[in-house]
Design an enzyme around this catalytic site. Structure first.
Site, PDB file in Angstrom:
ATOM      1  N   LYS A  12       6.176 -15.255  -3.965  1.00 38.08           N
ATOM      2  CA  LYS A  12       5.710 -14.038  -3.280  1.00 38.08           C
ATOM      3  C   LYS A  12       4.243 -14.201  -2.883  1.00 38.08           C
ATOM      4  O   LYS A  12       3.558 -15.105  -3.375  1.00 38.08           O
ATOM      5  CB  LYS A  12       5.897 -12.828  -4.192  1.00 38.08           C
ATOM      6  CG  LYS A  12       5.120 -12.911  -5.496  1.00 38.08           C
ATOM      7  CD  LYS A  12       5.440 -11.738  -6.392  1.00 38.08           C
ATOM      8  CE  LYS A  12       4.662 -11.871  -7.691  1.00 38.08           C
ATOM      9  NZ  LYS A  12       4.404 -10.621  -8.338  1.00 38.08           N
ATOM     10  N   ARG A  23       6.567   0.646 -14.531  1.00 38.24           N
ATOM     11  CA  ARG A  23       6.214   0.392 -13.137  1.00 38.24           C
ATOM     12  C   ARG A  23       7.445   0.559 -12.268  1.00 38.24           C
ATOM     13  O   ARG A  23       7.500   1.400 -11.399  1.00 38.24           O
ATOM     14  CB  ARG A  23       5.669  -1.050 -13.064  1.00 38.24           C
ATOM     15  CG  ARG A  23       5.033  -1.443 -11.784  1.00 38.24           C
ATOM     16  CD  ARG A  23       4.437  -2.827 -11.858  1.00 38.24           C
ATOM     17  NE  ARG A  23       5.417  -3.895 -12.037  1.00 38.24           N
ATOM     18  CZ  ARG A  23       5.166  -5.189 -11.858  1.00 38.24           C
ATOM     19  NH1 ARG A  23       3.947  -5.580 -11.521  1.00 38.24           N
ATOM     20  NH2 ARG A  23       6.093  -6.099 -12.031  1.00 38.24           N
ATOM     21  N   HIS A  44      10.547  -7.149 -17.147  1.00 33.86           N
ATOM     22  CA  HIS A  44       9.276  -7.872 -16.983  1.00 33.86           C
ATOM     23  C   HIS A  44       8.379  -7.500 -18.147  1.00 33.86           C
ATOM     24  O   HIS A  44       8.305  -6.326 -18.539  1.00 33.86           O
ATOM     25  CB  HIS A  44       8.637  -7.476 -15.644  1.00 33.86           C
ATOM     26  CG  HIS A  44       7.503  -8.359 -15.230  1.00 33.86           C
ATOM     27  ND1 HIS A  44       7.577  -9.737 -15.238  1.00 33.86           N
ATOM     28  CD2 HIS A  44       6.253  -8.067 -14.786  1.00 33.86           C
ATOM     29  CE1 HIS A  44       6.426 -10.242 -14.813  1.00 33.86           C
ATOM     30  NE2 HIS A  44       5.605  -9.250 -14.534  1.00 33.86           N
ATOM     31  N   ARG A  54      11.389 -16.743 -14.330  1.00 32.68           N
ATOM     32  CA  ARG A  54      10.759 -16.550 -13.013  1.00 32.68           C
ATOM     33  C   ARG A  54       9.309 -17.030 -13.126  1.00 32.68           C
ATOM     34  O   ARG A  54       8.452 -16.317 -13.614  1.00 32.68           O
ATOM     35  CB  ARG A  54      10.749 -15.059 -12.637  1.00 32.68           C
ATOM     36  CG  ARG A  54      12.077 -14.349 -12.791  1.00 32.68           C
ATOM     37  CD  ARG A  54      11.931 -12.875 -12.438  1.00 32.68           C
ATOM     38  NE  ARG A  54      10.948 -12.182 -13.264  1.00 32.68           N
ATOM     39  CZ  ARG A  54      11.223 -11.521 -14.387  1.00 32.68           C
ATOM     40  NH1 ARG A  54      12.466 -11.437 -14.831  1.00 32.68           N
ATOM     41  NH2 ARG A  54      10.259 -10.925 -15.058  1.00 32.68           N
ATOM     42  N   TYR A  62     -28.140 -10.965   4.519  1.00 33.08           N
ATOM     43  CA  TYR A  62     -28.238  -9.502   4.618  1.00 33.08           C
ATOM     44  C   TYR A  62     -29.000  -8.919   3.430  1.00 33.08           C
ATOM     45  O   TYR A  62     -28.768  -9.295   2.278  1.00 33.08           O
ATOM     46  CB  TYR A  62     -26.846  -8.867   4.623  1.00 33.08           C
ATOM     47  CG  TYR A  62     -26.085  -9.040   5.912  1.00 33.08           C
ATOM     48  CD1 TYR A  62     -26.528  -8.445   7.090  1.00 33.08           C
ATOM     49  CD2 TYR A  62     -24.912  -9.771   5.939  1.00 33.08           C
ATOM     50  CE1 TYR A  62     -25.812  -8.593   8.273  1.00 33.08           C
ATOM     51  CE2 TYR A  62     -24.193  -9.928   7.119  1.00 33.08           C
ATOM     52  CZ  TYR A  62     -24.652  -9.335   8.275  1.00 33.08           C
ATOM     53  OH  TYR A  62     -23.944  -9.483   9.438  1.00 33.08           O
ATOM     54  N   CYS A 104     -21.570 -13.511   3.388  1.00 31.83           N
ATOM     55  CA  CYS A 104     -21.251 -12.732   4.597  1.00 31.83           C
ATOM     56  C   CYS A 104     -19.767 -12.911   4.933  1.00 31.83           C
ATOM     57  O   CYS A 104     -19.035 -13.584   4.228  1.00 31.83           O
ATOM     58  CB  CYS A 104     -22.097 -13.212   5.774  1.00 31.83           C
ATOM     59  SG  CYS A 104     -23.864 -13.256   5.415  1.00 31.83           S
ATOM     60  N   MET A 105     -19.330 -12.342   6.046  1.00 36.95           N
ATOM     61  CA  MET A 105     -17.910 -12.419   6.400  1.00 36.95           C
ATOM     62  C   MET A 105     -17.483 -13.856   6.702  1.00 36.95           C
ATOM     63  O   MET A 105     -16.380 -14.278   6.361  1.00 36.95           O
ATOM     64  CB  MET A 105     -17.610 -11.525   7.611  1.00 36.95           C
ATOM     65  CG  MET A 105     -16.129 -11.363   7.874  1.00 36.95           C
ATOM     66  SD  MET A 105     -15.751 -10.320   9.282  1.00 36.95           S
ATOM     67  CE  MET A 105     -16.185  -8.706   8.687  1.00 36.95           C
ATOM     68  N   ASP A 106     -18.389 -14.620   7.319  1.00 35.01           N
ATOM     69  CA  ASP A 106     -17.992 -15.949   7.791  1.00 35.01           C
ATOM     70  C   ASP A 106     -18.828 -17.085   7.203  1.00 35.01           C
ATOM     71  O   ASP A 106     -18.654 -18.238   7.605  1.00 35.01           O
ATOM     72  CB  ASP A 106     -18.113 -16.011   9.320  1.00 35.01           C
ATOM     73  CG  ASP A 106     -17.484 -14.808   9.964  1.00 35.01           C
ATOM     74  OD1 ASP A 106     -16.278 -14.600   9.748  1.00 35.01           O
ATOM     75  OD2 ASP A 106     -18.206 -14.040  10.634  1.00 35.01           O
TER      76      ASP A 106
END
Ligand SMILES: Cc1ncc(COP(=O)(O)O)c(C=O)c1O
Length: 382
Positions: free
Chosen positions: A39, A135, A164, A222, A266, A313-315
């Site tokens: 998953k 859950r 689980h 699993r 930043y 930062c983002m990049d």
């Protein structure tokens, strides 16, 4: 597409993955089926490639959380059993039946939707018992009446009953055992009426590996995190040696020397105390590299640890390379993995971030290309 074409990429060592599956198979009794949990894009590792490799190395089937994840495996040509562990919306029933996925059914509404969608041979379904996660799943006393009601749907075949465990990754096995005992009581109830399905499964990686829970395998386990060479916690002396499958890399995008008193990134949260040689690493929180590592994390360049200066930062982000000779644009940067004698593990990042290794690898974004390696040779990339 080779790794050098990308500013940042993830390497997935499929040989290590296969070796982990084989090691787990050796640890488990031969009669216990290993279902590979793929998953969330195989915890960030790439669901289709991981699924293929795990099946070739001895997994009997696959587990996903969502119907759409199962469909993606089928569309890639994977025919092995796929168990959908998460909630199936009744509106997904037709898709589930069409792609021969094995859903977990916990309501008559789901059962009705599946029965009316399935005109093929009876569709295998599983029922989940909530023995302590609070859950998903039926409470123990709800299972028998529900399974009796399921018998009224000839289009469905109860194949599995499962639960689980909330605390199998702890040193003390007692809380997990209490859940298993509650599960066994439900199994006995069903057996008494001849309604017990052929497969019972309770163990994820932790219970599958826990030296004191190894009588609790039932017919299948699993296994997720252990496939990827990571351990479920640091609280148990895990008995099987595993190899991490994922490495996260980048290339130095720029090197420069900053004079004393220069703010970095930043907010200017880091100001150089002296002349500082810095490198720009072109990976950021837009790739899943946590901003919380600002001024705290480190990467490897030329086998040396280089601390992060200022905010991620983002990049991209900036690291100190003053202590590393000869750093140049294009040098390999290791965000997770090994370089020379040094290593940065997903566990190390998890500890710094007050989270778990699962989240560190799963959060690596889709925009980071995955490069699949067999041993040292590139196999394929996306
Ligand atoms: C129901 C269920 N089973 C198995 C697993 C696999 O767990 P692990 O990765 O600890 O092996 C998960 C993962 O969260 C899960 O939700």
């Amino acid at each position: 597409m080779g790794c050098s074409a990308h500013p940042t990429w993830v390497e997935i060592n499929l040989e290590a993955l296969a070796a982990n599956v084989r090691a787990l198979r050796q640890w488990l009794p031969a009669r216990t089926a290993l279902f590979a949990v793929v998953k969330a894009n195989a915890y960030g590792h790439g669901a289709v490639e991981v699924a293929r490799t795990a099946l070739a190395a001895g997994a009997a089937g696959l587990c996903v959380a969502r119907v759409a994840e199962g469909v993606a495996l089928r569309q890639a040509g994977i025919g092995a059993p796929v168990w959908v562990l998460g909630w199936m919306a009744p509106s997904e029933a037709a898709t589930c039946a069409r792609f021969r996925l094995t859903p977990t059914v916990n309501s008559l509404e789901q059962a009705r939707a599946l029965a009316s969608a399935n005109s093929d041979v009876p569709l295998p379904v599983h029922v989940k018992v909530d023995t302590g996660m609070s859950r998903y799943g039926l409470l123990p006393h709800e299972v028998l009446p529900f399974v009796r009601a399921l018998a009224a749907f000839p289009q469905l075949r109860l194949e599995g009953l499962w639960t689980h465990l909330a605390r199998a990754d702890e040193a003390d096995p007692a809380p997990a055992r209490r859940q298993v005992d509650a599960f066994r009581a439900v199994v006995r109830q069903l057996e008494a009426e001849g309604l017990s399905p052929p497969i019972h499964h309770v163990a994820a990686s932790a219970a599958a590996l826990h030296p004191e829970l190894n009588s609790e395998y039932f017919q299948a386990v699993r296994v997720g995190i252990a496939l990827y060479g990571l351990y479920p916690s640091d609280q148990v002396a895990w008995p099987v040696a595993l190899t991490p499958v994922l490495a996260w890399k980048a290339r130095v995008a720029r090197v420069r020397t900053l004079p004393p008193g220069t703010p970095v990134s930043y907010g200017g949260t880091y100001v150089t105390p002296r002349t500082t040689r810095v490198a720009l690493v072109p990976a950021g929180y837009g790739d899943g590299y946590p901003r919380a590592l600002s001024n705290r994390g480190a990467v490897l360049i030329r086998g040396r640890r280089c601390p992060i200066l200022g905010r991620v930062c983002m990049d991209g982000f900036v690291v100190d390379v003053s202590h590393v000779d000869g750093v140049r644009e294009g040098d390999e940067v290791v965000l997770i993995g090994r370089q020379g004698e040094e290593g940065i593990t997903a566990d190390e990042l998890a500890q710094a971030l007050d989270t778990i290794n699962y989240e560190v690898v799963t959060r690596i974004m889709g925009r980071v290309p995955r490069l699949y390696l067999s041993g040292e040779r590139p196999a394929a990339s996306e």
